[in-house]
Design a protein around this motif. Structure first.
Motif, PDB file in Angstrom:
ATOM      1  N   LEU A   1      34.020  30.835  30.155  1.00 14.50           N
ATOM      2  CA  LEU A   1      35.254  31.602  30.282  1.00 14.50           C
ATOM      3  C   LEU A   1      35.032  32.942  30.967  1.00 14.50           C
ATOM      4  O   LEU A   1      35.885  33.397  31.736  1.00 14.50           O
ATOM      5  N   HIS A   2      33.953  33.594  30.659  1.00 16.40           N
ATOM      6  CA  HIS A   2      33.598  34.806  31.398  1.00 16.40           C
ATOM      7  C   HIS A   2      32.098  35.021  31.349  1.00 16.40           C
ATOM      8  O   HIS A   2      31.405  34.432  30.515  1.00 16.40           O
ATOM      9  N   ALA A   3      31.596  35.815  32.269  1.00 13.67           N
ATOM     10  CA  ALA A   3      30.155  36.042  32.401  1.00 13.67           C
ATOM     11  C   ALA A   3      29.876  37.538  32.452  1.00 13.67           C
ATOM     12  O   ALA A   3      30.728  38.332  32.876  1.00 13.67           O
ATOM     13  N   GLU A   4      28.673  37.893  32.015  1.00  5.79           N
ATOM     14  CA  GLU A   4      28.222  39.278  32.086  1.00  5.79           C
ATOM     15  C   GLU A   4      26.847  39.311  32.751  1.00  5.79           C
ATOM     16  O   GLU A   4      25.977  38.498  32.418  1.00  5.79           O
ATOM     17  N   ILE A   5      26.680  40.232  33.668  1.00 10.64           N
ATOM     18  CA  ILE A   5      25.396  40.459  34.327  1.00 10.64           C
ATOM     19  C   ILE A   5      25.084  41.941  34.188  1.00 10.64           C
ATOM     20  O   ILE A   5      25.817  42.789  34.692  1.00 10.64           O
ATOM     21  N   ASP A   6      24.003  42.227  33.470  1.00 11.08           N
ATOM     22  CA  ASP A   6      23.658  43.608  33.128  1.00 11.08           C
ATOM     23  C   ASP A   6      22.408  44.021  33.905  1.00 11.08           C
ATOM     24  O   ASP A   6      21.366  43.368  33.814  1.00 11.08           O
TER      25      ASP A   6
ATOM     26  N   ARG B   1      31.178  42.710  34.189  1.00 11.92           N
ATOM     27  CA  ARG B   1      31.904  41.658  33.487  1.00 11.92           C
ATOM     28  C   ARG B   1      32.781  40.909  34.478  1.00 11.92           C
ATOM     29  O   ARG B   1      33.525  41.519  35.254  1.00 11.92           O
ATOM     30  N   PHE B   2      32.695  39.578  34.417  1.00 12.15           N
ATOM     31  CA  PHE B   2      33.463  38.740  35.354  1.00 12.15           C
ATOM     32  C   PHE B   2      34.293  37.725  34.565  1.00 12.15           C
ATOM     33  O   PHE B   2      33.754  37.002  33.723  1.00 12.15           O
ATOM     34  N   GLU B   3      35.567  37.705  34.824  1.00 11.82           N
ATOM     35  CA  GLU B   3      36.442  36.725  34.193  1.00 11.82           C
ATOM     36  C   GLU B   3      37.379  36.119  35.239  1.00 11.82           C
ATOM     37  O   GLU B   3      37.311  34.928  35.541  1.00 11.82           O
ATOM     38  N   ASP B   4      38.245  36.954  35.804  1.00 12.60           N
ATOM     39  CA  ASP B   4      39.159  36.458  36.843  1.00 12.60           C
ATOM     40  C   ASP B   4      38.390  35.973  38.066  1.00 12.60           C
ATOM     41  O   ASP B   4      38.873  35.102  38.807  1.00 12.60           O
ATOM     42  N   GLU B   5      37.201  36.541  38.278  1.00 11.51           N
ATOM     43  CA  GLU B   5      36.415  36.171  39.459  1.00 11.51           C
ATOM     44  C   GLU B   5      35.800  34.769  39.352  1.00 11.51           C
ATOM     45  O   GLU B   5      35.386  34.190  40.357  1.00 11.51           O
TER      46      GLU B   5
END
Length: 515
Positions: A246-251, A302-306
């Motif tokens: 559903l969404h991703a995070e890259i830190d 944070r990526f969701e709509d992308e």
């Protein structure tokens, strides 16, 4: 698994994962807590304490006749299937142990302090008593054990010092068995995800990418060397479960002058448990989950709509352009409901042939049957394994059936594990639980009729004992004694087929959280 290839797996006892050296019988010169420190052991030339030379490790006093061993128990940060150890004796040159032994156990966390000393706790031998070298990283492969373990017991003979202990293995997903509602991090090591391979990890391990929490320094992330040619770097992750992201995070936390310029995420949906080479092959349908996107240094993205809608997936590949460091990757999603035993089947599909054969022989001791089933791997779903097992059994002949029968203890007798996989004896004991509290007269009659059965038919009386009382098993035995040789061989084979199916289901259930 090839010798020492386990070193590439995560350290399940790492302090950063919650590992704890919880008890030792002696730590006179140096504390047990040093065993799990993340950094390499160090030497301080002129450092002394009021008890002697300062040492960076766990060190016990010299034995003087009161015993021949010292013990330390470690609670793993992540329960898992242990594949091997590193017993590091760095800087222990004249005071290292001569030998060591390693065991594992599954203990409920809230009871571990009591259970480690309880005689009922079953400790499984993972490394037999083995010689150690001083000032060395002693690599010790573990005896195959597919049960997830929570604790490790290190025994040293007769005394001495160990600098560090590393416990390498495959995490058992902690989310398994919890309420499967809502989203979770499908790429988290603690949930059962694994980094299978990467293009480069010169400055930081690929496993760091999916560790829990935030890294304390740049060294706690995944970082590649500076690329001087074409191409880009990547990290391939097997998700904890098949699911929709559903969404991703890259830190890029701590990566201020060496973060990648851009990144992308690809995903695929592949059944079974393919290895990294298979997933890198051209036949895999990799779909773009996150198109190539700019990254900023020392930033949580944070990526969701992308994200594109690609459906359920099992693996992701994080691409960084052209190189650099990433602190953490999170893929938040909803796990798909898997068929019961699917995760255990995936674990079985991944096993080396000799380990898989051993597991099959625990279910049915016919060598021909086990080889016939093994040739059909990998299996896409548990039902495929069950069908293959049944077909293989009925393709065997009477001699193969008798080989399987011979591995069973007589009904009412305690099973002997000699010559058989330990799990076979354990399951036999549980399956015959209905006979454990039987009247002595019933047990005596069972023993008498067992002998009569073997004298008449030439093989052990086989019955699917699960759920049956001693009286019921005796009644069935006495009725079957009137059968013919041919009819009874077929009846016993049918009972063995039932037992095999039940054990295969148990096998997959025990391996349900392996990936």
């Amino acid at each position: 698994m090839n010798e020492h290839s386990y070193i590439d797996l995560p350290d399940l006892a790492a302090e950063s994962l919650g590992g704890w050296a919880m008890w030792a019988n002696d730590e006179f010169f140096a504390e047990k807590e040093n065993l799990l420190k993340a950094h390499a052991a160090e030497w301080r030339e002129h450092a002394y304490t009021d008890r002697g030379k300062w040492m960076d490790g766990w060190e016990t006093r010299r034995r003087r006749g009161e015993g021949d061993r010292d013990v330390c128990v470690v609670r793993l940060g992540l329960p898992g299937r242990i594949r091997g150890f590193v017993v590091d004796t760095a800087f222990f040159r004249g005071n290292f142990p001569a030998e060591c032994m390693l065991e594992g156990a599954s203990i409920e966390t809230h009871a571990d302090l009591r259970a480690i000393a309880d005689e009922s706790t079953q400790w499984v031998t993972l490394v037999e008593r083995s010689k150690l070298a001083g000032d060395s990283k002693n690599q010790l492969a573990a005896i195959a054990c597919e049960r997830p373990l929570t604790h490790v017991r290190l025994t040293i003979f007769p005394d001495g010092g160990v600098a560090r202990l590393r416990v390498h293995g495959e995490p058992a997903g902690a989310w398994q068995g919890r309420q499967r509602s809502g989203a979770l991090d499908l790429a988290a090591l603690e949930n059962g995800a694994r980094s299978l391979a990467c293009s480069d990890m010169f400055f930081g391990s690929r496993h760091h990418l999916i560790l829990p929490g935030k890294p304390l320094t740049m060294g706690g992330g995944w970082e590649t060397r500076r690329r001087r040619g074409p191409g880009h770097d990547w990290n391939l992750v097997a998700l904890a479960a098949r699911g929709r992201i559903l969404h991703a995070e890259i830190d890029t936390m701590h990566f201020k002058g060496n973060a990648p310029a851009r990144c992308s995420i690809e995903a695929c949906d592949v059944a079974g448990a393919p290895d990294a080479a298979s997933l890198q092959a051209h036949g895999v349908d990799w779909r773009v989950l996150l198109p190539e996107t700019p990254l900023q240094p020392h930033t949580l993205h944070r990526f969701e709509d992308e994200l594109r809608v690609v459906g359920p997936v099992t693996h992701v590949r994080l691409n960084v352009f052209p190189d650099g460091g990433i602190a953490r990757l999170r893929c938040i999603g909803e796990p798909e409901e898997a068929a019961p035993g699917q995760a255990g089947l995936d674990a079985f599909n991944r096993l080396p042939a000799d380990e898989a054969t051993g597991q099959l022989l625990s279910c049915c001791a016919s060598g021909k049957w086990a080889q016939a089933v093994l040739r059909r791997r990998p299996f896409e779903e548990p039902a495929s394994l069950f069908r293959a097992a049944e077909r293989a059994w009925w393709s065997c002949d009477g001699d193969d059936w008798r080989q399987a029968f011979a591995a069973h203890p007589r009904i009412g007798e305690r099973p002997a594990a000699a010559g058989q996989p330990a799990r076979h004896a354990e399951w036999s004991l549980k399956e015959q639980g209905g006979a454990s509290g039987a009247d002595q007269q019933v047990l005596a009659r069972l023993a008498e009729q067992n002998r009569a059965y073997e004298d008449k038919f030439g093989f052990t009386y086989i019955v699917c004992a699960s759920g049956k009382s001693a009286d019921q098993m005796l009644s069935i035995l006495e009725r079957r004694l009137s059968g013919t040789q041919q009819s009874e061989l077929r009846t016993a084979a049918e009972e063995q087929a039932k037992i095999t199916q039940l054990r295969l289901r148990k096998l997959l259930a025990e391996g349900r959280s392996a990936r």
